[in-house]
Write a protein that holds these residues in place. Structure first.
Motif, PDB file in Angstrom:
ATOM      1  N   VAL A  13      37.241   1.732  86.037  1.00 49.52           N
ATOM      2  CA  VAL A  13      36.228   2.392  86.989  1.00 49.52           C
ATOM      3  C   VAL A  13      36.094   3.809  86.195  1.00 49.52           C
ATOM      4  CG1 VAL A  13      36.207   3.664  89.171  1.00 49.52           C
ATOM      5  CG2 VAL A  13      37.144   1.341  88.958  1.00 49.52           C
ATOM      6  N   LEU A  14      37.244   4.500  85.853  1.00 46.54           N
ATOM      7  CA  LEU A  14      37.066   5.810  85.141  1.00 46.54           C
ATOM      8  C   LEU A  14      36.255   5.672  84.107  1.00 46.54           C
ATOM      9  CD1 LEU A  14      40.723   7.143  84.847  1.00 46.54           C
ATOM     10  CD2 LEU A  14      39.028   8.016  86.442  1.00 46.54           C
ATOM     11  N   GLU A  15      36.399   4.704  83.105  1.00 46.23           N
ATOM     12  CA  GLU A  15      35.413   4.547  81.945  1.00 46.23           C
ATOM     13  C   GLU A  15      33.887   4.260  82.319  1.00 46.23           C
ATOM     14  OE1 GLU A  15      36.126   6.009  78.943  1.00 46.23           O
ATOM     15  OE2 GLU A  15      38.063   6.432  79.940  1.00 46.23           O
ATOM     16  N   GLY A  16      33.860   3.466  83.285  1.00 45.05           N
ATOM     17  CA  GLY A  16      32.520   3.145  83.740  1.00 45.05           C
ATOM     18  C   GLY A  16      31.791   4.196  84.231  1.00 45.05           C
ATOM     19  N   THR A  17      32.448   4.784  85.384  1.00 49.63           N
ATOM     20  CA  THR A  17      32.063   6.003  85.741  1.00 49.63           C
ATOM     21  C   THR A  17      31.524   6.913  84.790  1.00 49.63           C
ATOM     22  OG1 THR A  17      33.148   5.473  87.900  1.00 49.63           O
ATOM     23  CG2 THR A  17      32.319   7.814  87.639  1.00 49.63           C
ATOM     24  N   LYS A  18      32.315   7.333  83.940  1.00 47.52           N
ATOM     25  CA  LYS A  18      32.071   8.278  83.026  1.00 47.52           C
ATOM     26  C   LYS A  18      30.955   8.058  82.198  1.00 47.52           C
ATOM     27  CE  LYS A  18      34.255  10.871  78.773  1.00 47.52           C
ATOM     28  NZ  LYS A  18      35.211  11.000  78.102  1.00 47.52           N
ATOM     29  N   ASN A  19      30.668   6.725  81.765  1.00 49.33           N
ATOM     30  CA  ASN A  19      29.592   6.023  81.134  1.00 49.33           C
ATOM     31  C   ASN A  19      28.230   6.517  81.914  1.00 49.33           C
ATOM     32  OD1 ASN A  19      30.683   5.391  78.692  1.00 49.33           O
ATOM     33  ND2 ASN A  19      31.133   3.425  79.584  1.00 49.33           N
ATOM     34  N   LEU A  20      28.032   6.763  83.185  1.00 47.21           N
ATOM     35  CA  LEU A  20      27.056   7.049  83.935  1.00 47.21           C
ATOM     36  C   LEU A  20      26.429   8.437  83.306  1.00 47.21           C
ATOM     37  CD1 LEU A  20      28.065   6.313  87.621  1.00 47.21           C
ATOM     38  CD2 LEU A  20      26.921   4.778  86.038  1.00 47.21           C
ATOM     39  N   PHE A  21      27.185   9.216  82.979  1.00 45.31           N
ATOM     40  CA  PHE A  21      26.675  10.550  82.274  1.00 45.31           C
ATOM     41  C   PHE A  21      26.512  10.733  80.773  1.00 45.31           C
ATOM     42  CE2 PHE A  21      29.344  10.700  85.995  1.00 45.31           C
ATOM     43  CZ  PHE A  21      28.903  11.420  87.242  1.00 45.31           C
ATOM     44  N   HIS A  22      26.641   9.480  80.260  1.00 43.43           N
ATOM     45  CA  HIS A  22      26.655   9.774  78.847  1.00 43.43           C
ATOM     46  C   HIS A  22      25.175  10.343  78.109  1.00 43.43           C
ATOM     47  CE1 HIS A  22      24.657   5.736  78.611  1.00 43.43           C
ATOM     48  NE2 HIS A  22      24.313   6.034  77.467  1.00 43.43           N
ATOM     49  N   ASP A  23      24.314  10.040  78.804  1.00 45.87           N
ATOM     50  CA  ASP A  23      22.769  10.540  78.284  1.00 45.87           C
ATOM     51  C   ASP A  23      22.606  11.839  79.150  1.00 45.87           C
ATOM     52  OD1 ASP A  23      22.556   9.268  80.725  1.00 45.87           O
ATOM     53  OD2 ASP A  23      20.645   8.192  79.896  1.00 45.87           O
ATOM     54  N   LEU A  24      23.231  12.415  79.578  1.00 45.50           N
ATOM     55  CA  LEU A  24      22.948  13.846  80.482  1.00 45.50           C
ATOM     56  C   LEU A  24      23.446  14.965  79.813  1.00 45.50           C
ATOM     57  CD1 LEU A  24      23.455  12.320  84.210  1.00 45.50           C
ATOM     58  CD2 LEU A  24      21.416  12.228  82.806  1.00 45.50           C
ATOM     59  N   ASP A  25      22.662  15.977  79.277  1.00 47.19           N
ATOM     60  CA  ASP A  25      23.230  17.119  78.747  1.00 47.19           C
ATOM     61  C   ASP A  25      23.804  18.098  79.535  1.00 47.19           C
ATOM     62  OD1 ASP A  25      22.274  15.903  76.378  1.00 47.19           O
ATOM     63  OD2 ASP A  25      20.369  17.093  76.550  1.00 47.19           O
ATOM     64  N   ASP A  26      23.543  17.927  80.748  1.00 50.69           N
ATOM     65  CA  ASP A  26      24.197  18.984  81.684  1.00 50.69           C
ATOM     66  C   ASP A  26      25.419  18.650  82.745  1.00 50.69           C
ATOM     67  OD1 ASP A  26      22.854  17.152  83.448  1.00 50.69           O
ATOM     68  OD2 ASP A  26      22.040  18.356  85.157  1.00 50.69           O
ATOM     69  N   PHE A  27      25.937  17.509  82.050  1.00 46.36           N
ATOM     70  CA  PHE A  27      27.415  17.250  82.597  1.00 46.36           C
ATOM     71  C   PHE A  27      28.124  17.332  81.494  1.00 46.36           C
ATOM     72  CE2 PHE A  27      24.867  15.477  85.930  1.00 46.36           C
ATOM     73  CZ  PHE A  27      25.879  15.728  87.247  1.00 46.36           C
ATOM     74  N   ALA A  28      29.422  17.819  81.513  1.00 47.02           N
ATOM     75  CA  ALA A  28      30.704  17.652  80.818  1.00 47.02           C
ATOM     76  C   ALA A  28      31.766  16.838  81.626  1.00 47.02           C
ATOM     77  CB  ALA A  28      31.252  19.042  80.464  1.00 47.02           C
ATOM     78  N   VAL A  29      32.136  15.801  81.207  1.00 45.20           N
ATOM     79  CA  VAL A  29      32.879  14.773  82.099  1.00 45.20           C
ATOM     80  C   VAL A  29      34.424  14.433  81.488  1.00 45.20           C
ATOM     81  CG1 VAL A  29      32.998  12.592  83.434  1.00 45.20           C
ATOM     82  CG2 VAL A  29      30.880  13.726  82.969  1.00 45.20           C
ATOM     83  N   ASP A  30      35.321  14.726  81.916  1.00 36.90           N
ATOM     84  CA  ASP A  30      36.791  14.473  81.829  1.00 36.90           C
ATOM     85  C   ASP A  30      37.093  13.197  82.719  1.00 36.90           C
ATOM     86  OD1 ASP A  30      36.950  16.023  79.560  1.00 36.90           O
ATOM     87  OD2 ASP A  30      37.840  17.492  80.922  1.00 36.90           O
ATOM     88  N   THR A  31      38.161  12.561  82.483  1.00 34.79           N
ATOM     89  CA  THR A  31      38.794  11.588  83.364  1.00 34.79           C
ATOM     90  C   THR A  31      40.281  11.591  83.327  1.00 34.79           C
ATOM     91  OG1 THR A  31      38.894   9.627  81.588  1.00 34.79           O
ATOM     92  CG2 THR A  31      36.876   9.866  83.071  1.00 34.79           C
ATOM     93  N   SER A  32      40.791  11.262  84.495  1.00 31.23           N
ATOM     94  CA  SER A  32      42.150  11.088  84.556  1.00 31.23           C
ATOM     95  C   SER A  32      42.698  10.041  85.500  1.00 31.23           C
ATOM     96  CB  SER A  32      42.730  12.523  84.922  1.00 31.23           C
ATOM     97  OG  SER A  32      44.381  12.413  85.067  1.00 31.23           O
ATOM     98  N   SER A  33      43.698   9.428  85.157  1.00 34.95           N
ATOM     99  CA  SER A  33      44.369   8.432  86.352  1.00 34.95           C
ATOM    100  C   SER A  33      45.945   9.086  86.420  1.00 34.95           C
ATOM    101  CB  SER A  33      44.425   7.232  85.608  1.00 34.95           C
ATOM    102  OG  SER A  33      45.395   7.299  84.348  1.00 34.95           O
ATOM    103  N   ASP A  34      46.303  10.185  85.994  1.00 34.17           N
ATOM    104  CA  ASP A  34      47.500  10.748  85.933  1.00 34.17           C
ATOM    105  C   ASP A  34      47.582  11.836  87.021  1.00 34.17           C
ATOM    106  OD1 ASP A  34      50.073  11.943  85.823  1.00 34.17           O
ATOM    107  OD2 ASP A  34      49.939  11.683  83.569  1.00 34.17           O
TER     108      ASP A  34
END
Length: 125
Positions: A13-34
């Motif tokens: 889910v983290l990686e899939g959600t992060k990939n939603l933003f991969h082509d957007l220049d106005d988002f910097a996305v980090d993920t964490s499960s910890d």
């Protein structure tokens, strides 16, 4: 630039959600499960995110408790709950101003991005 941290106990889910933003220049996305690392970051005032997209149901800690911690340590950040549950069950949290928004895990890419942008925009006014 919108700095966002996605918090979920499911790596896919983290990686899939992060990939939603991969082509957007106005988002910097980090993920964490910890959850514990997030608490440490908040306790040390190292949080740098404009928005947090937080899963409600996580084994280490309920996402609502984490939202409360984020609110106490970084009051200007926007907190959006991310759930596979029925989001209507959580409307009271928005009304009580415990969170700034809700997104279903069944939402489309456009719905997720729109919700985050609109939630951030509210804080600018």
């Amino acid at each position: 630039m919108i700095d966002i941290l996605i918090v979920d106990d499911h790596i896919a889910v983290l990686e899939g959600t992060k990939n939603l933003f991969h082509d957007l220049d106005d988002f910097a996305v980090d993920t964490s499960s910890d959850i514990y690392a997030i608490h440490q970051m908040l306790n040390e005032n190292k949080a740098k995110y404009d928005a947090y997209l937080v899963d409600i149901n996580m084994p280490e800690q309920n996402g609502i408790v984490l939202c409360s911690k984020i609110r106490s340590k970084q009051p200007s950040a926007k907190v959006i709950l991310y759930t596979g549950d029925n989001i209507e069950d959580y409307y009271s949290l928005v009304l009580d101003q415990m969170v700034d928004g809700l997104i279903s895990k069944t939402a489309t890419k456009d719905q997720v991005i729109h919700t985050i942008r609109e939630t951030i925009k509210v804080s600018v006014k």
